[in-house]
Design an enzyme around this catalytic site. Structure first.
Site, PDB file in Angstrom:
ATOM      1  N   ASN A  18      32.171   0.601  25.636  1.00 11.79           N
ATOM      2  CA  ASN A  18      31.595   1.772  26.293  1.00 11.79           C
ATOM      3  C   ASN A  18      30.110   1.780  25.950  1.00 11.79           C
ATOM      4  OD1 ASN A  18      30.473   4.395  26.673  1.00 11.79           O
ATOM      5  ND2 ASN A  18      32.511   5.292  26.728  1.00 11.79           N
ATOM      6  N   GLU A  45      31.490   3.740  31.140  1.00 12.04           N
ATOM      7  CA  GLU A  45      30.440   4.754  31.154  1.00 12.04           C
ATOM      8  C   GLU A  45      29.098   4.141  31.558  1.00 12.04           C
ATOM      9  OE1 GLU A  45      29.624   8.924  28.776  1.00 12.04           O
ATOM     10  OE2 GLU A  45      30.693   7.335  27.719  1.00 12.04           O
ATOM     11  N   ASP A 156      37.829   2.404  26.903  1.00 11.04           N
ATOM     12  CA  ASP A 156      37.672   3.576  26.060  1.00 11.04           C
ATOM     13  C   ASP A 156      38.796   4.535  26.429  1.00 11.04           C
ATOM     14  OD1 ASP A 156      37.023   5.924  24.817  1.00 11.04           O
ATOM     15  OD2 ASP A 156      35.093   6.204  25.823  1.00 11.04           O
ATOM     16  N   ASN A 158      39.758   7.193  24.690  1.00 11.08           N
ATOM     17  CA  ASN A 158      39.571   8.555  24.199  1.00 11.08           C
ATOM     18  C   ASN A 158      40.833   9.083  23.510  1.00 11.08           C
ATOM     19  OD1 ASN A 158      36.896   9.745  24.518  1.00 11.08           O
ATOM     20  ND2 ASN A 158      37.140   9.259  26.683  1.00 11.08           N
ATOM     21  N   ASP A 225      38.669   2.862  21.225  1.00 11.70           N
ATOM     22  CA  ASP A 225      38.482   1.760  22.168  1.00 11.70           C
ATOM     23  C   ASP A 225      39.536   0.692  21.872  1.00 11.70           C
ATOM     24  OD1 ASP A 225      35.588   2.384  23.424  1.00 11.70           O
ATOM     25  OD2 ASP A 225      35.613   2.914  21.285  1.00 11.70           O
ATOM     26  N   ASP A 254      27.142   4.967  21.311  1.00 20.56           N
ATOM     27  CA  ASP A 254      27.910   5.525  20.198  1.00 20.56           C
ATOM     28  C   ASP A 254      29.222   4.766  19.977  1.00 20.56           C
ATOM     29  OD1 ASP A 254      28.644   6.529  22.673  1.00 20.56           O
ATOM     30  OD2 ASP A 254      28.878   8.593  22.020  1.00 20.56           O
ATOM     31  N   HIS A 255      29.506   3.795  20.851  1.00 19.90           N
ATOM     32  CA  HIS A 255      30.685   2.937  20.698  1.00 19.90           C
ATOM     33  C   HIS A 255      30.285   1.525  20.303  1.00 19.90           C
ATOM     34  CE1 HIS A 255      33.632   5.571  22.977  1.00 19.90           C
ATOM     35  NE2 HIS A 255      32.480   6.095  23.358  1.00 19.90           N
TER      36      HIS A 255
END
Length: 263
Positions: A18, A45, A156, A158, A225, A254-255
């Site tokens: 991501n 994303e 991802d 989530n 992930d 941030d991933h």
């Protein structure tokens, strides 16, 4: 007469990442491709429309791209060194304006790249959408696996599927709730295997860390992930790791990427 020349057994490396805006993170992606040379990189994303996808830069790096984007939010892509066949977009039969799914076949392996809904908060409308989306995805994959038994579900999610996949001090219900974890188990119920858990891993192995509160430095994160693989691929899986290197760069996603390798 010399010893016979042994051909090297073919291997495959697939990664998921991501990038939280491909426009912002494009230099990181290009550098990472050059350093790691995956056969396929699944991105989530993108946050860009198809017409804004940086195809020329990706092709200059030696990769082809199939993408399913939209302005500002969501968006998924699969980058491959060899052509991707039988490309499809979105979940069949599930009405959805959000671009969250792309799939294609590479060397007989069906790769499904997904950006799963966040859900915002348990009990919210966005959470209800997340659960409906997961149910539709599971139903579609059940049919897909009957046709293509070699399948990778990358993305991802989530969802942190177990307590060990979330920092012990994680206080929120989202990403770790019972309904979300049950939905993850339903995917495993299709016969899919969590490639990361095929191998011994360090404690507190995460793939996402908030930008705030020095979360990465403190390793305050979640493992959300994932690369779920079907049994024929699980048997050939040789490694699965989280690559934290890009998370240490300036202006990172941030991933972190997660990589699986097959013999």
């Amino acid at each position: 007469m010399g010893a016979p020349i042994r051909s090297r057994a073919p291997r495959m490396k697939i990664a998921t990442w991501n990038v939280n805006s491909l426009k912002v993170r494009l230099p990181h992606v290009l550098d990472w491709l050059a350093a790691n040379q995956p056969d396929a990189l699944c991105l989530q994303e993108l946050k860009c429309e198809n017409k804004a996808f940086p195809l020329a830069e990706i092709e200059a790096a030696g990769y082809q791209a199939q993408f399913n984007g939209q302005k500002t939010y969501n968006g998924v892509a699969i980058l491959t060194r060899q052509p991707l066949a039988d490309v499809s977009f979105d979940i069949p039969g599930f009405a959805d304006e959000q671009k969250r799914i792309i799939a294609g076949t590479l060397d007989g392996v069906r790769i499904v790249c997904g950006y799963f809904p966040n859900g915002q908060a348990v009990g919210s409308d966005k959470f209800a959408y997340k659960m409906a989306w997961l149910e539709a995805l599971t139903g579609w994959l059940r049919a897909e696996l009957l046709v293509t038994p070699r399948l990778v579900l990358a993305g991802d999610y989530n969802i942190a599927p177990e307590d060990r996949d979330a920092h012990p001090d994680w206080e929120h219900e989202i990403h770790v709730s019972v309904p979300e974890r049950d939905a993850f188990k339903a995917l495993l119920g299709l016969g899919l295997v969590d490639a990361f858990r095929l191998f011994e891993q360090p404690e507190k192995s995460f793939s996402w860390w908030d930008y705030r509160m020095m979360a990465f430095r403190r390793n305050f994160g979640l493992r959300i992930d994932h690369l779920l693989v079907s049994p024929p691929l699980a048997e050939k899986c040789t490694a699965c790791v989280v690559d934290k290197t890009p998370r240490k760069l300036e202006r990172p996603s941030d991933h972190a990427p997660v990589i699986v390798e097959f013999a």
